[in-house]
Motif scaffolding. Structure first.
Motif, PDB file in Angstrom:
ATOM      1  N   THR A 221       8.241  44.304 -56.911  1.00 39.54           N
ATOM      2  CA  THR A 221       7.807  45.020 -55.106  1.00 39.54           C
ATOM      3  C   THR A 221       6.677  43.489 -55.836  1.00 39.54           C
ATOM      4  O   THR A 221       6.169  43.583 -56.410  1.00 39.54           O
ATOM      5  CB  THR A 221       7.367  46.528 -56.292  1.00 39.54           C
ATOM      6  OG1 THR A 221       6.496  46.242 -57.543  1.00 39.54           O
ATOM      7  CG2 THR A 221       8.644  46.755 -55.763  1.00 39.54           C
TER       8      THR A 221
ATOM      9  N   PHE B  95       3.068  44.783 -55.105  1.00 37.93           N
ATOM     10  CA  PHE B  95       2.130  45.650 -55.822  1.00 37.93           C
ATOM     11  C   PHE B  95       2.300  46.589 -56.947  1.00 37.93           C
ATOM     12  O   PHE B  95       4.138  47.143 -56.843  1.00 37.93           O
ATOM     13  CB  PHE B  95       1.288  46.410 -54.423  1.00 37.93           C
ATOM     14  CG  PHE B  95       1.323  46.015 -53.031  1.00 37.93           C
ATOM     15  CD1 PHE B  95       0.015  44.435 -53.545  1.00 37.93           C
ATOM     16  CD2 PHE B  95       1.309  45.780 -52.106  1.00 37.93           C
ATOM     17  CE1 PHE B  95      -0.762  44.476 -52.529  1.00 37.93           C
ATOM     18  CE2 PHE B  95       1.030  44.811 -51.222  1.00 37.93           C
ATOM     19  CZ  PHE B  95      -0.054  44.288 -51.872  1.00 37.93           C
ATOM     20  N   SER B  96       1.844  47.393 -57.396  1.00 39.19           N
ATOM     21  CA  SER B  96       2.364  48.306 -58.966  1.00 39.19           C
ATOM     22  C   SER B  96       2.935  49.534 -58.539  1.00 39.19           C
ATOM     23  O   SER B  96       2.525  50.206 -57.045  1.00 39.19           O
ATOM     24  CB  SER B  96       0.920  49.002 -59.536  1.00 39.19           C
ATOM     25  OG  SER B  96       1.908  49.622 -60.621  1.00 39.19           O
ATOM     26  N   ARG B  97       3.637  49.992 -59.011  1.00 38.39           N
ATOM     27  CA  ARG B  97       4.315  51.340 -58.319  1.00 38.39           C
ATOM     28  C   ARG B  97       3.815  51.992 -59.638  1.00 38.39           C
ATOM     29  O   ARG B  97       4.819  53.289 -59.795  1.00 38.39           O
ATOM     30  CB  ARG B  97       6.122  51.367 -58.390  1.00 38.39           C
ATOM     31  CG  ARG B  97       6.379  49.944 -57.218  1.00 38.39           C
ATOM     32  CD  ARG B  97       7.909  50.564 -57.701  1.00 38.39           C
ATOM     33  NE  ARG B  97       8.532  51.750 -57.787  1.00 38.39           N
ATOM     34  CZ  ARG B  97       9.818  52.118 -57.857  1.00 38.39           C
ATOM     35  NH1 ARG B  97      10.497  51.547 -58.683  1.00 38.39           N
ATOM     36  NH2 ARG B  97       9.984  53.771 -58.048  1.00 38.39           N
ATOM     37  N   ASN B  98       2.863  51.866 -60.294  1.00 39.72           N
ATOM     38  CA  ASN B  98       2.173  53.454 -61.325  1.00 39.72           C
ATOM     39  C   ASN B  98       1.468  54.013 -59.744  1.00 39.72           C
ATOM     40  O   ASN B  98       0.443  53.029 -59.546  1.00 39.72           O
ATOM     41  CB  ASN B  98       1.275  52.712 -62.071  1.00 39.72           C
ATOM     42  CG  ASN B  98       2.759  51.876 -63.196  1.00 39.72           C
ATOM     43  OD1 ASN B  98       3.345  51.831 -63.370  1.00 39.72           O
ATOM     44  ND2 ASN B  98       1.783  51.220 -63.312  1.00 39.72           N
TER      45      ASN B  98
ATOM     46  N   SER C 176       1.521  55.200 -55.519  1.00 36.37           N
ATOM     47  CA  SER C 176       1.016  54.137 -56.440  1.00 36.37           C
ATOM     48  C   SER C 176       0.632  52.839 -54.681  1.00 36.37           C
ATOM     49  O   SER C 176       0.922  53.752 -53.918  1.00 36.37           O
ATOM     50  CB  SER C 176       2.320  53.790 -56.485  1.00 36.37           C
ATOM     51  OG  SER C 176       3.270  53.783 -55.374  1.00 36.37           O
ATOM     52  N   ARG C 177      -0.048  51.897 -55.481  1.00 28.72           N
ATOM     53  CA  ARG C 177      -0.053  51.034 -54.371  1.00 28.72           C
ATOM     54  C   ARG C 177       1.075  50.750 -53.758  1.00 28.72           C
ATOM     55  O   ARG C 177       0.705  50.215 -52.350  1.00 28.72           O
ATOM     56  CB  ARG C 177      -0.903  49.480 -55.077  1.00 28.72           C
ATOM     57  CG  ARG C 177      -2.344  49.913 -55.318  1.00 28.72           C
ATOM     58  CD  ARG C 177      -2.897  49.006 -56.255  1.00 28.72           C
ATOM     59  NE  ARG C 177      -4.477  48.425 -56.548  1.00 28.72           N
ATOM     60  CZ  ARG C 177      -4.728  49.066 -57.744  1.00 28.72           C
ATOM     61  NH1 ARG C 177      -4.064  49.445 -58.567  1.00 28.72           N
ATOM     62  NH2 ARG C 177      -6.358  49.565 -57.596  1.00 28.72           N
ATOM     63  N   TYR C 178       2.160  50.349 -54.408  1.00 28.31           N
ATOM     64  CA  TYR C 178       3.506  49.955 -53.733  1.00 28.31           C
ATOM     65  C   TYR C 178       3.499  51.237 -52.452  1.00 28.31           C
ATOM     66  O   TYR C 178       4.063  50.711 -51.146  1.00 28.31           O
ATOM     67  CB  TYR C 178       4.516  50.470 -54.348  1.00 28.31           C
ATOM     68  CG  TYR C 178       6.241  49.483 -53.747  1.00 28.31           C
ATOM     69  CD1 TYR C 178       5.984  48.403 -53.184  1.00 28.31           C
ATOM     70  CD2 TYR C 178       6.870  50.673 -53.865  1.00 28.31           C
ATOM     71  CE1 TYR C 178       6.851  47.584 -52.243  1.00 28.31           C
ATOM     72  CE2 TYR C 178       8.004  49.563 -52.588  1.00 28.31           C
ATOM     73  CZ  TYR C 178       8.347  48.426 -52.228  1.00 28.31           C
ATOM     74  OH  TYR C 178       9.041  48.332 -51.645  1.00 28.31           O
TER      75      TYR C 178
ATOM     76  N   THR D 168      12.991  50.274 -55.420  1.00 28.85           N
ATOM     77  CA  THR D 168      12.732  51.838 -55.679  1.00 28.85           C
ATOM     78  C   THR D 168      14.031  52.589 -56.517  1.00 28.85           C
ATOM     79  O   THR D 168      13.521  53.821 -56.984  1.00 28.85           O
ATOM     80  CB  THR D 168      12.162  52.885 -54.806  1.00 28.85           C
ATOM     81  OG1 THR D 168      12.672  53.385 -53.735  1.00 28.85           O
ATOM     82  CG2 THR D 168      10.526  52.446 -54.326  1.00 28.85           C
TER      83      THR D 168
END
Lengths: 292, 241
Positions: free
Chosen positions: A122, A124-127, A138-140, A210
């Protein structure tokens, strides 16, 4: 309450992708009166094209772009080389050809790339970012929302503000009259397939990271949920696809969060049955009778 | 009659659906700047004749010469660029599009955007009810308004030849009279040629210059509209009244 809020945002994020994929199904249904059962396989093929470019260049964004362009091209080729020659007198023949395409594409992808899950990154971060103590998005997820929103706006503008969009709508609603008015109906059909396939490719690029990763069958379950979303919204209605996608995303998230992920396929089926029983044409189906 | 006078010449035209021909050896000549009425009972082949002329039905034999050029394998969507407009039976309004979108659709192929815009404005001037309902969807219009819309949309293309199929179908006599008067006005003011398929014989003959009568896929007589209107014997023989 925190959990509910988290599940709501998670559901909306899933729903945005389903909305895009459902929209791809609706675009082809409106243009050709075909439920494109090959949409998932076409989207995965485009995602593999993106994977190849990302692997070769090291750039996620080049791969992302390649997947969208690949989606356009795959849609064009499928319409021009296959669907155009299908006997349209029976819907069954279109379904069978589409299912045949799924088998062929998945087999070829398996032979070329293997049947193992490939890692899909991804940008961007998925946190999840927390507001107070509550993890929300998340950013994602924000990227997913932004990308889907951009595509929806772009398609809305295309169809309502441009002459190409007017030609596409006229071709879908009244192909013979459109030809008499100088519209290249075949070309508009190809364009419709290409756009739908590109939107499907976008959905695949957004959802595959994801899940477990890239695999020839990676979009099979997504297709089932998106198909439900499209039917719930009304196969003829782009806004219905969006609302249907978000609804199915939320239901998947709540059911998975509160009852467990094993129950989610059942929940989707229950929703589909309920809508088909109460409003068979879908929530946003048109009640307009053709008089002209 | 010189070759320049003739806009449409049909020779030995045979066409149909599947194996059975609907049109058989049809010969037809239409002079530029006239209204030619095609009359006949249901199933005579009138609509098939128009559909074959505009390319929707592929002929199995014969020749169509339009504007001095043979029409062979010309795609349907190209004919409007050559000045032939076809308003099909049932009017062909795209019910899901608005009045304005339907009209703009008629001129989308045109490269001269300025003149296309001018033609659109002229149509709104000609059909005032349409101007008041620009944003209404096609399915919201009355039968008469839909006929105006279909006609107006064809006129946006500034055609030389208008193929008009049953414009009076399902309309009140007053509206039919308005449409016939409009056709006369367009012929006189713009030199438009009209090939008018009609079951309403009296209305058609009230406006036509020439008349052909079809029966079972063949043209059984071609004469002046005045003669067919005034000659009772001829009318009885071919039209039954």
């Amino acid at each position: 309450m925190d959990r509910f809020v988290f599940l709501t945002f998670d559901g909306l994020s899933k729903g945005a992708v389903l909305a895009a994929f459902a929209l791809a199904l609706v675009l082809i249904w409106r243009a050709a009166r075909i439920v494109n059962f090959a949409q998932g396989a076409m989207a995965v093929a485009a995602a593999y094209a993106g994977y190849s470019v990302t692997t070769a260049t090291g750039s996620y964004w080049l791969g992302f772009g390649a997947a969208l362009v690949g989606g356009l091209l795959i849609g064009m080729v499928v319409e021009r080389a296959v669907m155009r020659f299908v006997d349209h007198s029976s819907p069954l023949s279109e379904v069978i050809v589409a299912l045949g395409l799924v088998l062929v594409m998945q087999a070829v992808l398996g032979m070329v790339y293997g049947n193992e899950f490939l890692p899909a990154g991804t940008p961007f971060s998925r946190n999840a970012l927390s507001v107070g103590e509550v993890p929300l998005l998340s950013r994602y997820d924000l990227f997913v929302f932004g990308a889907v929103l951009l595509v929806l706006l772009g398609l809305a503008l295309l169809f309502t503000r441009t002459s190409v969009g007017l030609r596409m709508r006229a071709s879908a609603f009244a192909p013979e009259v459109s030809r008499l008015l100088g519209v290249n109906v075949g070309g508009m059909l190809t364009l419709g397939w290409a756009l739908a396939s590109a939107v499907g490719a976008l959905a695949a690029m957004l959802v595959i990271p994801t899940e477990l990763g890239l695999h020839p069958h990676a979009m099979d379950l997504v297709f089932v949920s998106a198909f439900t979303a499209a039917v719930v919204g009304g196969l003829d209605s782009p806004p219905g696809a969006v609302v249907g996608g978000l609804t199915v995303g939320l239901i998947l998230s709540y059911v998975s969060g509160y009852l467990g992920s094993d129950v989610t396929p059942m929940a989707v089926l229950v929703l589909l049955l309920a809508v088909l029983l109460v409003r068979p044409g879908g929530l946003f189906s048109s009640t307009v009778a053709r008089q002209a | 009659m010189t070759a320049d006078d003739v806009i449409l010449q049909v020779r030995g035209l045979t066409a149909g659906y599947g194996a059975a021909p609907v049109l058989q050896e049809v010969d037809l000549t239409v002079r530029a700047g006239t209204i030619a009425a095609v009359l006949g009972a249901n199933g005579a082949g009138k609509t098939t004749l128009l559909r074959t002329l505009s390319g929707l039905v592929r002929p199995s034999g014969g020749e169509i010469v339009y504007g001095g050029q043979p029409l062979r394998d010309v795609p349907v969507e190209q004919l409007v660029r050559r000045g032939m407009a076809h308003v099909p039976e049932g009017r062909g309004v795209v019910a899901e599009l608005t009045v304005d979108e339907n009209l703009r659709l008629g001129g989308l192929w045109r490269r001269d955007r300025e003149d296309a815009g001018k033609a659109l404005a002229e149509v709104y001037e000609l059909f005032e009810p349409l101007a008041q309902r620009r944003r209404s969807a096609g399915h919201q219009l009355s039968g008469g308004e839909r006929q105006m819309l279909a006609l107006g949309r064809a006129l946006v293309a500034r055609p030389k030849l208008l193929l008009l199929d049953e414009p009076s179908l399902g309309l009140a006599p007053r509206v039919i009279a308005q449409i016939m008067a409009l056709l006369r006005h367009l012929r006189d003011s713009t030199g438009l040629t009209v090939l008018l398929v009609e079951q309403n014989v009296r209305s058609a003959l009230s406006v036509a210059d020439e008349a052909v009568v079809m029966s079972l896929g063949r043209i059984v007589t071609a004469t002046s509209a005045d003669r067919l209107r005034d000659d009772e014997e001829l009318r009885h023989a071919y039209l039954g009244f």
